[in-house]
Design a protein around this motif. Structure first.
Motif, mmCIF file in Angstrom:
data_model
loop_
_atom_site.group_PDB
_atom_site.id
_atom_site.type_symbol
_atom_site.label_atom_id
_atom_site.label_comp_id
_atom_site.label_asym_id
_atom_site.label_seq_id
_atom_site.Cartn_x
_atom_site.Cartn_y
_atom_site.Cartn_z
ATOM 1 N N HIS A 47 0.796 -1.116 0.179
ATOM 2 C CA HIS A 47 -0.033 0.124 0.008
ATOM 3 C C HIS A 47 0.749 1.221 -0.084
ATOM 4 N N VAL A 48 2.019 1.186 0.217
ATOM 5 C CA VAL A 48 3.007 2.501 0.564
ATOM 6 C C VAL A 48 2.860 3.324 -0.849
ATOM 7 N N ASP A 49 3.050 2.740 -2.104
ATOM 8 C CA ASP A 49 3.153 3.785 -3.270
ATOM 9 C C ASP A 49 1.876 4.569 -3.274
ATOM 10 N N VAL A 50 0.683 3.713 -3.053
ATOM 11 C CA VAL A 50 -0.666 4.610 -3.074
ATOM 12 C C VAL A 50 -0.723 5.669 -2.285
ATOM 13 N N ALA A 51 -0.335 5.181 -0.914
ATOM 14 C CA ALA A 51 -0.149 6.127 0.332
ATOM 15 C C ALA A 51 0.509 7.461 0.148
ATOM 16 N N VAL A 52 1.846 7.343 -0.576
ATOM 17 C CA VAL A 52 2.629 8.369 -0.662
ATOM 18 C C VAL A 52 1.985 9.348 -1.871
ATOM 19 N N SER A 53 1.339 8.585 -3.081
ATOM 20 C CA SER A 53 0.934 9.189 -4.204
ATOM 21 C C SER A 53 -0.344 10.485 -3.756
ATOM 22 N N THR A 58 -3.825 15.921 15.785
ATOM 23 C CA THR A 58 -4.916 15.561 15.130
ATOM 24 C C THR A 58 -5.766 14.454 15.648
ATOM 25 N N ASP A 59 -6.910 13.783 15.174
ATOM 26 C CA ASP A 59 -7.339 12.658 15.557
ATOM 27 C C ASP A 59 -6.667 11.423 15.080
ATOM 28 N N PRO A 60 -6.725 10.325 15.302
ATOM 29 C CA PRO A 60 -6.190 9.125 14.652
ATOM 30 C C PRO A 60 -6.406 9.252 13.307
ATOM 31 N N LEU A 61 -5.405 8.727 12.576
ATOM 32 C CA LEU A 61 -5.583 8.825 10.932
ATOM 33 C C LEU A 61 -5.884 7.588 10.603
ATOM 34 N N PRO A 62 -6.553 7.514 9.217
ATOM 35 C CA PRO A 62 -6.484 6.344 8.463
ATOM 36 C C PRO A 62 -5.257 5.795 8.193
ATOM 37 N N TYR A 63 -5.291 4.234 7.745
ATOM 38 C CA TYR A 63 -4.104 3.701 7.377
ATOM 39 C C TYR A 63 -3.156 4.201 6.382
ATOM 40 N N LEU A 64 -3.992 4.623 5.416
ATOM 41 C CA LEU A 64 -3.181 5.284 4.127
ATOM 42 C C LEU A 64 -2.677 6.525 4.321
ATOM 43 N N THR A 65 -3.404 7.262 5.108
ATOM 44 C CA THR A 65 -2.962 8.720 5.289
ATOM 45 C C THR A 65 -1.637 8.655 6.309
ATOM 46 N N LEU A 100 0.397 6.061 6.796
ATOM 47 C CA LEU A 100 1.289 5.509 6.162
ATOM 48 C C LEU A 100 2.008 6.353 5.327
ATOM 49 N N GLY A 101 1.448 7.146 4.510
ATOM 50 C CA GLY A 101 2.168 8.189 3.363
ATOM 51 C C GLY A 101 2.900 9.153 4.442
ATOM 52 N N LEU A 102 2.266 9.637 5.293
ATOM 53 C CA LEU A 102 2.944 10.496 6.312
ATOM 54 C C LEU A 102 4.112 10.097 6.798
ATOM 55 N N MET A 103 4.234 8.919 7.298
ATOM 56 C CA MET A 103 5.439 8.146 7.890
ATOM 57 C C MET A 103 6.406 7.709 6.718
ATOM 58 N N ALA A 104 6.032 7.398 5.691
ATOM 59 C CA ALA A 104 6.887 7.066 4.570
ATOM 60 C C ALA A 104 8.091 8.434 4.431
ATOM 61 N N LYS A 105 7.212 9.709 4.295
ATOM 62 C CA LYS A 105 8.110 11.007 4.038
ATOM 63 C C LYS A 105 8.488 11.749 5.357
ATOM 64 N N ALA A 106 8.320 11.218 6.391
ATOM 65 C CA ALA A 106 8.609 11.870 7.634
ATOM 66 C C ALA A 106 10.279 11.822 7.597
ATOM 67 N N LYS A 107 10.575 13.158 8.102
ATOM 68 C CA LYS A 107 11.950 13.352 8.505
ATOM 69 C C LYS A 107 12.602 12.420 9.760
ATOM 70 N N CYS A 108 11.570 12.080 10.630
ATOM 71 C CA CYS A 108 11.686 11.467 11.643
ATOM 72 C C CYS A 108 10.596 10.844 12.496
ATOM 73 N N ALA A 126 11.423 -0.887 7.911
ATOM 74 C CA ALA A 126 10.961 -1.147 6.298
ATOM 75 C C ALA A 126 11.169 -0.223 5.362
ATOM 76 N N LEU A 127 10.758 1.187 5.960
ATOM 77 C CA LEU A 127 10.687 2.307 4.985
ATOM 78 C C LEU A 127 12.090 2.970 4.880
ATOM 79 N N GLY A 128 13.030 2.616 6.022
ATOM 80 C CA GLY A 128 14.363 3.522 6.098
ATOM 81 C C GLY A 128 14.099 5.018 6.644
#
Length: 367
Positions: free
Chosen positions: A179-185, A258-265, A267-275, A289-291
């Motif tokens: 799901h990560v590609d869709v989440a980031v897109s 924020t309130d708890p976020l949906p999975y894809l939201t 995941l996308g935020l986590m994939a592009k976080a600084k930390c 897994a995401l580095g």
């Protein structure tokens, strides 16, 4: 043919069990899905069924929140009735939540073979309810699926027969890769006025950080200081939000709650976080897994591969360690890490391969 019962109950279960449910379905295995209702809020439950394409549960037990004892007992009573009605030949549980232990005890007492996904993880901290759940579930399981080498070692040391132990990798990572590609897109950072790679993501939910008020005050004061250098996005667990309000703990403008976020939201935020700053076991795995650099706000971890292989570091609730870690990440000096063995998106296939072989040995094949 074997009839398989898969049990989910709380947010982490959904990501771990979905790949297995899909793989069983792909092979035409007869199965049914039980949701205990341990997490029942739409933000913590329903959205995961939708986004992960997890089939709607065949049985919803609807136990809701309560003390550990009352919740576990309620799940046991309801799940026993379900097992007596549906007569599964195998029960699969995952992780370490109360639903996991409750279903495991019921299966063991009804003499239904039990498989535990994510077996063998140990923090050696009995103050964590999850540790008790993990240890007890492993003791009554017939098939133990380890996500990393440490799990295999612990199970061997505890005297589990070698034939029951299987290193298969991490099913949560299966879901992540799918799901990560869709989440980031979807560029979810835009919703919060952030730029990719320029913000910190925070989660807190463990009692040692949330229910111990001085620890929570210390952590929030530290997060406020981190936000002076790096915008912070903090999806707040309902229990954590209640503690913040109860104790009138304030955040600076640089910390966005924020309130708890949906999975894809998320995941996308986590994939592009600084930390990421977290006390979650699953997020330690996902960041590895995401580095993505991860600072774990605990003194221990049951997932040592995220440290030895991955991008995780334990910092406890020590402000100096937390701020030094963030500074090191901002300076670009954080290890890039690597993925542990078998964290390749195919763990569920290996799980079902083992189940297939196990069924064949018993004269009851999966299909």
């Amino acid at each position: 043919m074997i009839k398989v019962c898969s049990v989910v109950g709380a947010r982490p279960n959904f990501m771990k069990m979905t790949p297995i449910v899909h793989e069983l379905a792909r092979r035409g295995v007869e199965q049914f899905l039980v949701h205990t209702g341990q997490h029942y809020d739409a933000r913590m439950s329903d959205v995961f069924f939708d986004e992960l394409n997890l089939p709607k549960p065949d049985v919803f037990l609807g136990v809701g929140s309560d003390s550990h004892a009352k919740q576990t007992a309620a799940i046991m009573v309801a799940f026993e009735a379900t097992c007596l009605e549906f007569r599964p030949d195998l029960v699969i549980v995952s992780g370490d939540v109360n639903s996991t232990l409750a279903a495991a005890i019921v299966a063991a007492k009804l003499m239904i073979p039990l498989a535990h996904v994510e077996a063998g993880l140990r923090s050696f901290d009995r103050a964590m309810p999850e540790e008790v759940n993990r240890v007890l579930t492993d003791r009554v399981s017939d098939l133990l699926f380890a996500s990393e080498e440490s799990g295999v070692t612990h199970l061997r040391n505890e005297g589990v027969p070698e034939a029951r132990i299987h290193l298969v990798g991490n099913c949560m990572v299966d879901s992540l890769f799918k799901h990560v590609d869709v989440a980031v897109s979807r560029s979810p950072w835009n919703e919060f006025g952030l730029e990719p790679g320029s913000y910190a993501l925070v989660t807190l939910h463990r009692p040692s950080n949330v229910d111990e008020i001085e620890a929570l005050r210390t952590l929030m004061a530290t997060i406020n200081r981190v936000a002076e250098h790096l915008p912070v996005l903090f999806p707040v667990h309902p229990r954590t939000r209640a503690r913040l309000a109860q104790e009138a703990i304030a955040t600076t403008p640089g910390v966005r709650l924020t309130d708890p976020l949906p999975y894809l939201t998320f995941l996308g935020l986590m994939a592009k976080a600084k930390c990421v700053l977290t006390d979650s076991g699953g997020i330690q795995e996902e960041t590895t897994a995401l580095g993505v650099p991860c600072l774990t706000l605990r003194e221990n971890t049951e997932r040592p591969a995220t440290i030895t292989c991955g991008t995780n570091r334990l910092v406890g609730n020590d402000p100096a360690q937390i701020e030094a870690g963030v500074a090191e990440i901002r300076a670009g000096h954080w290890p890039t890490g690597s993925r542990p063995p078998f964290w390749d998106g195919h763990a569920a296939v290996r799980v079902v391969d083992v189940l297939d072989a196990w069924g064949a040995e018993r004269g009851t094949p999966l299909t």
